[in-house]
Write a protein that holds these residues in place. Sequence first.
Motif, PDB file in Angstrom:
ATOM      1  N   TYR A   1       1.077  -0.892   0.206  1.00  0.00           N
ATOM      2  CA  TYR A   1      -0.363   0.497   0.023  1.00  0.00           C
ATOM      3  C   TYR A   1       0.963   1.081   0.103  1.00  0.00           C
ATOM      4  CZ  TYR A   1      -3.850   3.297   1.410  1.00  0.00           C
ATOM      5  OH  TYR A   1      -4.898   4.199   1.333  1.00  0.00           O
ATOM      6  N   TRP A   2       1.573   1.347   0.848  1.00  0.00           N
ATOM      7  CA  TRP A   2       2.605   2.562   0.979  1.00  0.00           C
ATOM      8  C   TRP A   2       3.455   2.582  -0.020  1.00  0.00           C
ATOM      9  CZ3 TRP A   2       3.977   6.100   4.120  1.00  0.00           C
ATOM     10  CH2 TRP A   2       5.390   6.847   4.155  1.00  0.00           C
ATOM     11  N   SER A   3       4.089   1.785  -0.917  1.00  0.00           N
ATOM     12  CA  SER A   3       4.670   2.263  -2.085  1.00  0.00           C
ATOM     13  C   SER A   3       3.605   2.065  -3.130  1.00  0.00           C
ATOM     14  CB  SER A   3       5.425   0.630  -2.387  1.00  0.00           C
ATOM     15  OG  SER A   3       6.038   0.103  -4.034  1.00  0.00           O
ATOM     16  N   PHE A   4       2.429   1.640  -3.498  1.00  0.00           N
ATOM     17  CA  PHE A   4       2.077   2.250  -4.303  1.00  0.00           C
ATOM     18  C   PHE A   4       1.607   3.864  -4.731  1.00  0.00           C
ATOM     19  CE2 PHE A   4      -2.511   3.329  -5.719  1.00  0.00           C
ATOM     20  CZ  PHE A   4      -2.104   2.795  -7.094  1.00  0.00           C
ATOM     21  N   ALA A   5       1.413   3.979  -2.900  1.00  0.00           N
ATOM     22  CA  ALA A   5       0.562   5.485  -3.084  1.00  0.00           C
ATOM     23  C   ALA A   5       2.106   6.006  -3.184  1.00  0.00           C
ATOM     24  CB  ALA A   5       0.136   5.689  -1.606  1.00  0.00           C
ATOM     25  N   ARG A   6       3.652   5.908  -3.034  1.00  0.00           N
ATOM     26  CA  ARG A   6       3.821   6.858  -2.604  1.00  0.00           C
ATOM     27  C   ARG A   6       5.071   7.106  -4.279  1.00  0.00           C
ATOM     28  NH1 ARG A   6       4.204  10.308  -0.671  1.00  0.00           N
ATOM     29  NH2 ARG A   6       6.317  10.710  -0.453  1.00  0.00           N
ATOM     30  N   HIS A   7       4.938   5.468  -5.310  1.00  0.00           N
ATOM     31  CA  HIS A   7       5.488   5.413  -6.508  1.00  0.00           C
ATOM     32  C   HIS A   7       3.994   6.024  -7.618  1.00  0.00           C
ATOM     33  CE1 HIS A   7       8.125   3.245  -4.538  1.00  0.00           C
ATOM     34  NE2 HIS A   7       9.022   3.428  -5.044  1.00  0.00           N
ATOM     35  N   ASN A   8       2.839   6.287  -6.919  1.00  0.00           N
ATOM     36  CA  ASN A   8       2.059   6.739  -8.567  1.00  0.00           C
ATOM     37  C   ASN A   8       1.085   7.456  -6.928  1.00  0.00           C
ATOM     38  OD1 ASN A   8       1.863   4.094 -10.007  1.00  0.00           O
ATOM     39  ND2 ASN A   8       2.234   3.561  -8.086  1.00  0.00           N
TER      40      ASN A   8
ATOM     41  N   GLU B   1      -0.298  10.416  -8.133  1.00  0.00           N
ATOM     42  CA  GLU B   1      -0.976  11.172  -8.663  1.00  0.00           C
ATOM     43  C   GLU B   1      -1.930  10.773  -8.485  1.00  0.00           C
ATOM     44  OE1 GLU B   1       1.697  11.388 -10.319  1.00  0.00           O
ATOM     45  OE2 GLU B   1       2.490  13.423 -10.077  1.00  0.00           O
ATOM     46  N   LEU B   2      -2.816   8.853  -9.097  1.00  0.00           N
ATOM     47  CA  LEU B   2      -3.633   8.266  -8.960  1.00  0.00           C
ATOM     48  C   LEU B   2      -3.571   7.187  -7.401  1.00  0.00           C
ATOM     49  CD1 LEU B   2      -4.665   6.407  -9.817  1.00  0.00           C
ATOM     50  CD2 LEU B   2      -2.931   4.698 -10.201  1.00  0.00           C
ATOM     51  N   TYR B   3      -3.845   7.469  -6.772  1.00  0.00           N
ATOM     52  CA  TYR B   3      -3.432   8.015  -4.948  1.00  0.00           C
ATOM     53  C   TYR B   3      -4.130   9.154  -4.617  1.00  0.00           C
ATOM     54  CZ  TYR B   3      -3.990   6.737  -0.309  1.00  0.00           C
ATOM     55  OH  TYR B   3      -3.955   6.381   1.094  1.00  0.00           O
TER      56      TYR B   3
ATOM     57  N   VAL C   1      -6.225  10.667  -6.985  1.00  0.00           N
ATOM     58  CA  VAL C   1      -7.401  10.494  -7.759  1.00  0.00           C
ATOM     59  C   VAL C   1      -8.134   9.660  -6.975  1.00  0.00           C
ATOM     60  CG1 VAL C   1      -8.468  10.156  -9.972  1.00  0.00           C
ATOM     61  CG2 VAL C   1      -6.739  12.107  -9.738  1.00  0.00           C
ATOM     62  N   MET C   2      -7.620   8.715  -6.350  1.00  0.00           N
ATOM     63  CA  MET C   2      -8.278   7.238  -6.045  1.00  0.00           C
ATOM     64  C   MET C   2      -9.152   8.144  -4.372  1.00  0.00           C
ATOM     65  SD  MET C   2      -5.698   4.078  -6.803  1.00  0.00           S
ATOM     66  CE  MET C   2      -6.515   2.852  -5.769  1.00  0.00           C
ATOM     67  N   ASN C   3      -8.635   8.355  -4.162  1.00  0.00           N
ATOM     68  CA  ASN C   3      -8.721   8.710  -2.890  1.00  0.00           C
ATOM     69  C   ASN C   3      -9.341  10.485  -2.443  1.00  0.00           C
ATOM     70  OD1 ASN C   3      -7.923   6.724  -0.500  1.00  0.00           O
ATOM     71  ND2 ASN C   3      -6.279   6.810  -1.629  1.00  0.00           N
ATOM     72  N   GLY C   4      -9.651  11.137  -3.512  1.00  0.00           N
ATOM     73  CA  GLY C   4     -10.345  12.189  -3.824  1.00  0.00           C
ATOM     74  C   GLY C   4      -9.151  12.732  -3.005  1.00  0.00           C
ATOM     75  N   MET C   5      -8.631  13.367  -3.550  1.00  0.00           N
ATOM     76  CA  MET C   5      -7.501  14.298  -2.470  1.00  0.00           C
ATOM     77  C   MET C   5      -6.589  15.543  -3.869  1.00  0.00           C
ATOM     78  SD  MET C   5      -5.109  11.279  -0.244  1.00  0.00           S
ATOM     79  CE  MET C   5      -4.036  12.275   0.087  1.00  0.00           C
ATOM     80  N   GLY C   6      -6.395  16.960  -2.913  1.00  0.00           N
ATOM     81  CA  GLY C   6      -5.243  17.309  -3.966  1.00  0.00           C
ATOM     82  C   GLY C   6      -6.732  18.187  -5.037  1.00  0.00           C
ATOM     83  N   GLY C   7      -8.251  18.429  -4.588  1.00  0.00           N
ATOM     84  CA  GLY C   7      -8.695  18.973  -5.559  1.00  0.00           C
ATOM     85  C   GLY C   7      -9.514  18.204  -6.492  1.00  0.00           C
ATOM     86  N   THR C   8      -8.602  17.005  -6.638  1.00  0.00           N
ATOM     87  CA  THR C   8      -9.815  16.317  -7.732  1.00  0.00           C
ATOM     88  C   THR C   8     -11.178  15.332  -7.612  1.00  0.00           C
ATOM     89  OG1 THR C   8      -9.009  13.870  -6.596  1.00  0.00           O
ATOM     90  CG2 THR C   8      -7.364  15.278  -7.746  1.00  0.00           C
ATOM     91  N   GLY C   9     -11.430  15.658  -6.193  1.00  0.00           N
ATOM     92  CA  GLY C   9     -12.851  15.098  -6.375  1.00  0.00           C
ATOM     93  C   GLY C   9     -12.768  13.732  -6.211  1.00  0.00           C
ATOM     94  N   GLY C  10     -11.975  13.157  -6.308  1.00  0.00           N
ATOM     95  CA  GLY C  10     -11.889  11.924  -6.590  1.00  0.00           C
ATOM     96  C   GLY C  10     -12.711  10.921  -7.377  1.00  0.00           C
ATOM     97  N   LEU C  11     -13.003  10.092  -7.340  1.00  0.00           N
ATOM     98  CA  LEU C  11     -13.943   8.744  -8.305  1.00  0.00           C
ATOM     99  C   LEU C  11     -15.594   9.064  -7.871  1.00  0.00           C
ATOM    100  CD1 LEU C  11     -12.352   5.673  -8.196  1.00  0.00           C
ATOM    101  CD2 LEU C  11     -11.836   7.505  -9.768  1.00  0.00           C
ATOM    102  N   ALA C  12     -16.221   9.174  -9.202  1.00  0.00           N
ATOM    103  CA  ALA C  12     -17.345   9.379  -8.671  1.00  0.00           C
ATOM    104  C   ALA C  12     -18.591   8.667  -8.993  1.00  0.00           C
ATOM    105  CB  ALA C  12     -18.110  10.241 -10.209  1.00  0.00           C
ATOM    106  N   LEU C  13     -18.975   7.756  -7.431  1.00  0.00           N
ATOM    107  CA  LEU C  13     -18.964   6.765  -7.310  1.00  0.00           C
ATOM    108  C   LEU C  13     -20.212   7.202  -6.269  1.00  0.00           C
ATOM    109  CD1 LEU C  13     -16.608   4.243  -6.315  1.00  0.00           C
ATOM    110  CD2 LEU C  13     -17.767   4.190  -8.462  1.00  0.00           C
TER     111      LEU C  13
END
Length: 125
Positions: A15-22, A24-26, A28-40
């Motif tokens: 989990y740590w490795s995925f988040a630290r290496h990705n 921007e994707l992390y 978006v997946m979690n609605g951070m950085g003003g992205t709003g996250g995934l629309a679910l």
Amino acid sequence: KQDSEERLFAVVEAYWSFARHNPELYQVMNGMGGTGGLALDSQAAVQAGRESSQLPLQALEGWARDNGVFLEDPFGSIEMVWSLLHGVVSLTMVGRIEGDEARAKGLLLQTLHDLIAAWSAKKKE
């Protein structure tokens, strides 16, 4: 016994490795950085959370079984592990953990060890 704990920590490491290496994707997946996250909708979000928690849940339940530990709410316990992971990852991403990334990861792993120690105190009767 050690193998099941190693599996649990391997999930945390992945989990740590995925988040630290990705990052921007992390975000978006979690609605951070003003992205709003995934629309679910909320129902779909709950279902997605349950599905994505199966591997960590299996690792935690395996550890509990191997160590004779009773987890009153195993899914709730894995939600708390996820909260710890997500919190430390998120705070590290925005520079809110004092020191460097290695210190943040060390704090994460130490806190997980502490949580496991607390659960271990709840041996099956």
